[in-house]
Design a protein around this motif. Structure first.
Motif, short mmCIF file in Angstrom:
data_model
loop_
_atom_site.label_atom_id
_atom_site.label_comp_id
_atom_site.label_asym_id
_atom_site.label_seq_id
_atom_site.Cartn_x
_atom_site.Cartn_y
_atom_site.Cartn_z
N LYS A 130 96.10 -68.05 -16.85
CA LYS A 130 96.19 -66.98 -16.91
C LYS A 130 95.45 -65.86 -16.00
O LYS A 130 95.88 -65.54 -15.18
N THR A 131 94.78 -66.60 -15.07
CA THR A 131 93.93 -65.98 -14.07
C THR A 131 94.05 -66.10 -13.26
O THR A 131 94.64 -65.57 -12.00
N ALA A 132 94.67 -66.93 -12.79
CA ALA A 132 95.48 -68.00 -11.97
C ALA A 132 96.19 -67.11 -11.41
O ALA A 132 96.89 -66.23 -10.59
N PHE A 133 97.61 -66.14 -12.09
CA PHE A 133 98.35 -65.47 -12.07
C PHE A 133 98.10 -64.06 -12.08
O PHE A 133 98.84 -63.15 -11.00
N ALA A 167 92.34 -70.65 -2.00
CA ALA A 167 93.57 -71.06 -2.51
C ALA A 167 94.76 -71.17 -1.85
O ALA A 167 95.96 -71.41 -2.02
N GLN A 168 95.31 -69.92 -2.91
CA GLN A 168 96.18 -69.32 -3.11
C GLN A 168 96.53 -68.69 -1.54
O GLN A 168 97.84 -68.86 -1.07
N ALA A 192 108.42 -70.12 -14.52
CA ALA A 192 107.84 -70.35 -13.23
C ALA A 192 107.09 -71.39 -13.40
O ALA A 192 106.63 -72.19 -13.98
N ARG A 193 107.34 -72.24 -11.97
CA ARG A 193 106.70 -73.69 -12.03
C ARG A 193 104.90 -73.12 -11.25
O ARG A 193 104.68 -72.14 -10.39
N PHE A 194 103.68 -73.92 -11.45
CA PHE A 194 102.29 -73.33 -11.37
C PHE A 194 102.57 -74.53 -10.90
O PHE A 194 102.27 -75.80 -11.05
N ARG A 195 101.65 -74.43 -9.54
CA ARG A 195 100.98 -75.37 -8.66
C ARG A 195 99.14 -75.76 -8.87
O ARG A 195 99.01 -74.69 -8.04
N THR A 233 98.87 -72.14 -7.85
CA THR A 233 99.66 -70.56 -7.08
C THR A 233 101.11 -71.25 -8.16
O THR A 233 101.81 -72.24 -8.25
N PHE A 234 101.36 -69.10 -8.36
CA PHE A 234 102.82 -69.86 -9.44
C PHE A 234 103.69 -69.53 -7.90
O PHE A 234 104.03 -68.85 -7.55
N GLU A 235 105.10 -70.62 -8.72
CA GLU A 235 106.11 -70.40 -8.22
C GLU A 235 107.59 -70.08 -8.57
O GLU A 235 107.67 -70.58 -9.79
#
Length: 260
Positions: A18-21, A54-55, A225-228, A233-235
């Motif tokens: 959630k936070t990363a997105f 990181a992003q 979406a793919r989460f790295r 990062t979401f791709e």
């Protein structure tokens, strides 16, 4: 994007991204010249900045912190320093604890300083400023006051929240009444591969975004979406699904440009 003054809930179980997105979203807006403000009630600002690094640099900051960085991580850290300088004036982060009264004051200040969207991470950590008879009453009141906050400042307000044991938004009846857009995040268990020694501790995490409610637009569809996790990062994911099948859905996953 199309948000004007909506109250948006992004709901998921712990450790789903959630936070990363939200940080991907915030960073993407900054690249495009928009000012976004985040009130982080769960994570301290240094940890938030590490995720943004990181992003932006597409580097593994965990390896940087543990002195096991690869050459790509070091190059990415250099990119992150340059990239963050380009967008730092557009990203406003506060990690101070807050009650709803304090969030309301913060929201007005951020709007006066040019914020175009407000993000709150997360609802569970909004501190009560009065006594409640039960948690149900507490969250019902907070939900209502978040709606009033949206009404007062006329900006999009994005709130991170947790799911209950059934996979719905906790205290969902009250939240679904007040919210304009409700998105449930969950892992696509059939397509996820946990990190292991065999796959270089990378694994594969596919996150489903189920748009349960949207007052001014389409609802009842799912975007994947793919989460790295290594670069937070979401791709974009080639396989997009709707509630009725595997139809392709166009759209972007908020993500910093890879050429910066």
């Amino acid at each position: 994007g199309n948000l004007t003054d909506e109250l948006v809930y992004l709901v998921a179980a712990p450790s789903t991204g959630k936070t990363a997105f939200v940080l991907n979203w915030l960073t993407c807006l900054a690249w495009r010249g928009h000012t976004a403000s985040l009130r982080s009630l769960e994570s301290a600002k240094p940890k938030i900045v590490q995720r943004i690094m990181a992003q932006v640099g597409r580097c593994n900051t965990w390896r940087l912190r543990t002195h096991t960085a690869h050459a790509d991580d070091l190059a990415g850290a250099d990119r992150a320093v340059i990239g963050i300088k380009d967008i730092e004036q557009k990203i406003r982060i506060s990690d101070a604890p807050a009650t709803m009264e304090q969030l309301s004051a913060w929201a007005r200040i951020e709007k006066s300083k040019g914020a175009e969207i407000l993000m709150i991470d997360n609802m569970k950590h909004i501190r009560p400023d009065r006594k409640y008879a039960s948690p149900v009453e507490q969250f019902r009141d907070i939900s209502q006051r978040l709606k009033w906050l949206r009404d007062d400042i006329r900006l999009p307000v994005v709130v991170i929240h947790h799911t209950n044991k059934d996979g719905d938004a906790s205290w969902s009846s009250d939240i679904e009444r007040d919210v304009d857009t409700l998105v449930i995040m969950s892992e696509d268990q059939g397509r996820c591969t946990p990190p292991s020694r065999d796959n270089g501790w990378c694994g594969n995490t596919i996150i489903l975004f189920d748009v349960r409610k949207q007052r001014e637009g389409a609802k009842g569809f799912v975007i994947s979406a793919r989460f790295r996790g290594d670069i937070q990062t979401f791709e974009d994911d080639a396989k997009q699904t709707t509630a009725g099948g595997d139809d392709d859905l166009s759209g972007e996953v908020p993500c910093p440009p890879t050429d910066n």
